[in-house]
Design a protein around this motif. Structure first.
Motif, PDB file in Angstrom:
ATOM      1  N   ASP A 141       7.225   9.563   2.487  1.00 43.97           N
ATOM      2  CA  ASP A 141       6.255   9.039   3.436  1.00 43.97           C
ATOM      3  C   ASP A 141       6.973   8.717   4.748  1.00 43.97           C
ATOM      4  O   ASP A 141       8.180   8.537   4.764  1.00 43.97           O
ATOM      5  N   ARG A 142       6.202   8.654   5.802  1.00 36.88           N
ATOM      6  CA  ARG A 142       6.785   8.314   7.103  1.00 36.88           C
ATOM      7  C   ARG A 142       6.766   6.796   7.284  1.00 36.88           C
ATOM      8  O   ARG A 142       5.757   6.149   7.005  1.00 36.88           O
ATOM      9  N   ILE A 190       3.044   7.278  -7.185  1.00 36.29           N
ATOM     10  CA  ILE A 190       2.154   7.501  -6.041  1.00 36.29           C
ATOM     11  C   ILE A 190       2.865   7.085  -4.750  1.00 36.29           C
ATOM     12  O   ILE A 190       2.807   7.785  -3.748  1.00 36.29           O
ATOM     13  N   ASP A 216      -6.003   9.549 -11.539  1.00 36.53           N
ATOM     14  CA  ASP A 216      -6.197   9.659 -10.092  1.00 36.53           C
ATOM     15  C   ASP A 216      -7.477   8.950  -9.641  1.00 36.53           C
ATOM     16  O   ASP A 216      -8.454   8.879 -10.395  1.00 36.53           O
ATOM     17  N   LEU A 217      -7.428   8.417  -8.436  1.00 39.11           N
ATOM     18  CA  LEU A 217      -8.632   7.840  -7.825  1.00 39.11           C
ATOM     19  C   LEU A 217      -8.967   8.657  -6.579  1.00 39.11           C
ATOM     20  O   LEU A 217      -8.563   8.314  -5.468  1.00 39.11           O
ATOM     21  N   PRO A 218      -9.687   9.776  -6.758  1.00 37.20           N
ATOM     22  CA  PRO A 218     -10.025  10.596  -5.594  1.00 37.20           C
ATOM     23  C   PRO A 218     -11.122   9.952  -4.759  1.00 37.20           C
ATOM     24  O   PRO A 218     -11.826   9.051  -5.217  1.00 37.20           O
ATOM     25  N   VAL A 219     -11.247  10.439  -3.546  1.00 33.63           N
ATOM     26  CA  VAL A 219     -12.242   9.922  -2.597  1.00 33.63           C
ATOM     27  C   VAL A 219     -13.650   9.980  -3.198  1.00 33.63           C
ATOM     28  O   VAL A 219     -14.458   9.070  -2.990  1.00 33.63           O
ATOM     29  N   GLY A 231      -5.424   2.417   0.562  1.00 35.85           N
ATOM     30  CA  GLY A 231      -5.370   3.431   1.620  1.00 35.85           C
ATOM     31  C   GLY A 231      -6.490   4.436   1.474  1.00 35.85           C
ATOM     32  O   GLY A 231      -7.187   4.765   2.442  1.00 35.85           O
ATOM     33  N   THR A 232      -6.671   4.932   0.236  1.00 34.80           N
ATOM     34  CA  THR A 232      -7.718   5.920  -0.015  1.00 34.80           C
ATOM     35  C   THR A 232      -9.096   5.283   0.181  1.00 34.80           C
ATOM     36  O   THR A 232     -10.010   5.915   0.730  1.00 34.80           O
ATOM     37  N   GLU A 283       0.823  -1.211   0.000  1.00 33.04           N
ATOM     38  CA  GLU A 283       0.000   0.000   0.000  1.00 33.04           C
ATOM     39  C   GLU A 283       0.861   1.267   0.000  1.00 33.04           C
ATOM     40  O   GLU A 283       0.522   2.263  -0.610  1.00 33.04           O
ATOM     41  N   ASN A 284       1.982   1.213   0.711  1.00 32.13           N
ATOM     42  CA  ASN A 284       2.787   2.424   0.911  1.00 32.13           C
ATOM     43  C   ASN A 284       4.263   2.061   1.063  1.00 32.13           C
ATOM     44  O   ASN A 284       4.636   0.885   0.924  1.00 32.13           O
ATOM     45  N   ARG A 299      -9.733   2.820   2.246  1.00 24.16           N
ATOM     46  CA  ARG A 299      -9.923   2.654   3.688  1.00 24.16           C
ATOM     47  C   ARG A 299     -10.435   3.957   4.311  1.00 24.16           C
ATOM     48  O   ARG A 299     -11.338   3.957   5.151  1.00 24.16           O
ATOM     49  N   HIS A 300      -9.848   5.069   3.862  1.00 20.11           N
ATOM     50  CA  HIS A 300     -10.276   6.381   4.371  1.00 20.11           C
ATOM     51  C   HIS A 300     -11.779   6.573   4.139  1.00 20.11           C
ATOM     52  O   HIS A 300     -12.521   6.944   5.054  1.00 20.11           O
TER      53      HIS A 300
END
Lengths: 399, 194
Positions: free
Chosen positions: A181-182, A175, A366-369, A279-280, A142-143, A282-283
């Motif tokens: 990223d942290r 992406i 893009d895959l916006p919310v 991730g998006t 995912e990240n 899940r949000h």
């Protein structure tokens, strides 16, 4: 970089993977640059130049040669790695099957990028999905954190005596690969202990046990049996992926299974998705759940082997499922690769949800919310009405 | 002056290729680690050419960030090169309570008059001259970062300078680090709002 906690880092996806490779310290890396993978090997090359690793780095003239060199290195008993993307993976094509057919545990991060034409350097999953039947293990991230974690785990999964298959670790081009990223890293010594030392079952360099690797095996040989055993190794990989993921969790607090589920117990419908879009999604799923909407989700981590049994068990009680695919199969109405696999997995089940497919994000779209919300709202209507209006949907088209 | 950084803050940078905006966005992300925050910094990849308008982005939050899509409604816009405003609508998607931080020698009222921007809060700082004074050349990224830190209250000036010393200190000669610190310091102090 400044560090708040000692192992909390600010890294791009490519840097996270390069760090994992540094800690793995492979015997050999052979690679050729391609956007957006390049920075992985560029970063790793710096570690080689600085003497941080013992790796023999082979700069080859193409990805075909990169995989060829990796096959040679692995057959000689070495722990070998490479990394690629898109056209690079496509150019490795015939070698991918040789790596898996020879049961060589090569680990290859693949930074997902669209395949031409039209020429496009951005993210979709058509590169690795095209290699879904090449006998490689496919892990999706995912990240940056997961790309790092998956790379370390892939070594253990791939080299397991019951598996001995090559593995690809996927991360989304730009992406994730080029986003800072942290993440948390392991101590070098902890990572080293985790990946352990590779003990090849056979080695071309073992003069006391001469072996023949890659010989002709014609009509009267055992080709068919080799292939059947490859499939058996894939089946063995399910448990190994889970065991390694659990062990990694005990070490780091981040456990991994074949997929990650959210809210399925009380959900009526759910989205299945892999890669950064998870991730998006899940949000949005969490937002919708907080409004009392009975939605859940699955983030698929392991795509090959395909965890059909677990997926069926996890979602058979639902009224409707939407599969998000970041690639198409061009099969004339069959939908994307995850969708076709999931539908096939459900064939024997008496209890099954209605299923719709959303193809999204091709060429980096893009895959916006808002689009996820649109799909989720349509899915809710499918669940409520019991009717599928459109089985295969394209999310975010301009036409 | 401080904006709410407890929730999710989304930032869009406007600049031209070669002006260091991507470095500024990444530096901002790394700086937020000092406050144990979560962050993303990502450029918009396209046919990138020196001098062509570019955009890059930040997400900052005290909580884990799980959205990996583009940013369309930033709360804060940083205009590193004011000439991009002639061809790019830097206010696109910015809500009325959004913040614009613009590199210009004009004051906010003049910019509002010249651009006709409605609503939003405008801050200005002459990052061009600050960078020419401090670095001897046009490199407005770090002064704009200083202005952003000042407006948001994300980091104190002292913490930001300490960060530059330790982070840039590893990559650049002392002279470059020192002049960037001077640039950040000045912009931090000189940025003005309406």
């Amino acid at each position: 970089m400044v560090i708040a906690k000692s192992n909390t880092l600010a890294l791009q996806g490519t840097e996270a993977v390069a760090l994992a490779m540094k800690q793995i310290n492979p015997d050999m890396v052979a690679a050729y640059p391609i956007t957006p993978q390049t920075e992985i090997v560029q970063g790793f090359s710096q570690f080689v130049a600085d003497g941080d690793v013992d790796t023999h780095l082979v700069n080859v003239e193409s990805e075909h040669s990169a995989m060829s060199a990796c096959i040679g290195g692995a057959a000689a008993g070495g722990r070998v790695m490479t990394a690629t993307s898109s056209q690079g993976l496509a150019l490795m094509w015939e070698l991918l099957y040789i790596a898996s057919g020879l049961r060589l545990p090569i680990v290859m991060p693949n930074v997902n990028r669209a395949l031409s034409a039209p020429i496009n350097i951005h993210c979709d999953h058509s590169d690795s999905m095209g290699a879904r039947d090449a006998g490689w293990i496919h892990l999706f991230s995912e990240n940056a954190q997961e790309a790092y974690d998956n790379t370390l785990q892939a070594v253990r999964i791939s080299e397991h005596p019951q598996v001995r298959l090559p593995a690809m670790v996927m991360l989304d081009g730009f992406i994730i690969s080029h986003s800072l990223d942290r993440m948390e890293s392991l101590e070098d010594s902890t990572a080293k202990e985790f990946v352990d030392v590779f003990k090849p079952e056979f080695s071309l360099l073992d003069a006391k046990t001469p072996t023949c690797i890659g010989a002709f095996d014609g009509l009267y040989g055992y080709f068919f049996e080799f292939k059947r055993q490859q499939e058996e190794a894939m089946r063995n990989a399910f448990q190994v992926v889970k065991d390694v993921g659990q062990e990694y969790g005990e070490l780091t607090g981040r456990s991994y299974g074949v997929f990650e589920a959210l809210g399925l117990e009380d959900a009526e419908f759910a989205i299945i998705v892999l890669g950064s879009a998870a991730g998006t999604v899940r949000h949005e799923v969490e937002c919708m759940r907080s409004r009392g909407i009975p939605i859940g989700m699955i983030k698929l981590r392991l795509f090959r082997p395909f965890p059909a049994k677990e997926l069926v068990e996890a979602v058979s009680h639902l009224k409707a499922v939407a599969v998000f695919d970041r690639s198409d199969t061009f099969a004339g109405g069959m939908g994307g690769p995850v969708f076709t696999d999931l539908r096939s997995a459900f064939y024997e089940s008496e209890k099954k949800p209605l299923m719709v497919n959303y193809i999204y994000g091709l060429g980096g779209r893009d895959l916006p919310v808002e689009l996820i919300n649109k799909a989720a709202t349509e899915l809710q209507q499918v669940a409520q009405s019991g009717q599928v209006k459109e089985k295969i949907n394209y999310l975010g088209l301009k036409e | 002056m401080a904006v709410d950084i407890q929730g999710l803050t989304e930032i869009r940078w406007h600049a031209r290729g070669g002006q260091g905006a991507v470095t500024a966005a990444k530096t901002l992300a790394e700086m937020s680690l000092v406050r144990d925050m979560f962050f993303q910094a990502f450029p918009e990849y396209g046919p990138e050419r020196m001098g062509a308008p570019i955009r890059c982005f930040n997400r900052l939050s005290t909580n884990k960030i799980s959205t990996y899509c583009g940013i369309t409604n930033p709360q804060i816009v940083v205009v590193v090169d004011p000439t991009v405003m002639e061809t790019v609508d830097v206010t696109e998607g910015v809500k009325d309570d959004g913040i614009l931080i613009i590199n210009t020698h004009h004051d906010p009222a003049t910019i509002r008059e010249k651009t006709g921007v409605q609503g939003k809060k405008i801050y200005t700082v002459d990052a061009t001259h600050i960078s020419i004074d401090a670095l001897g050349r046009f490199m407005p990224n770090i002064p704009m970062l200083g202005a952003l830190l000042s407006v948001t209250g994300l980091l104190s000036k002292e913490d930001a300078i300490d960060f530059l010393k330790s982070s840039f200190g590893k990559k650049f000669p002392k002279k470059v680090v020192d002049s960037n610190i001077v640039a950040l310091d000045r912009a931090y102090e000189e940025v003005k709002g309406e």
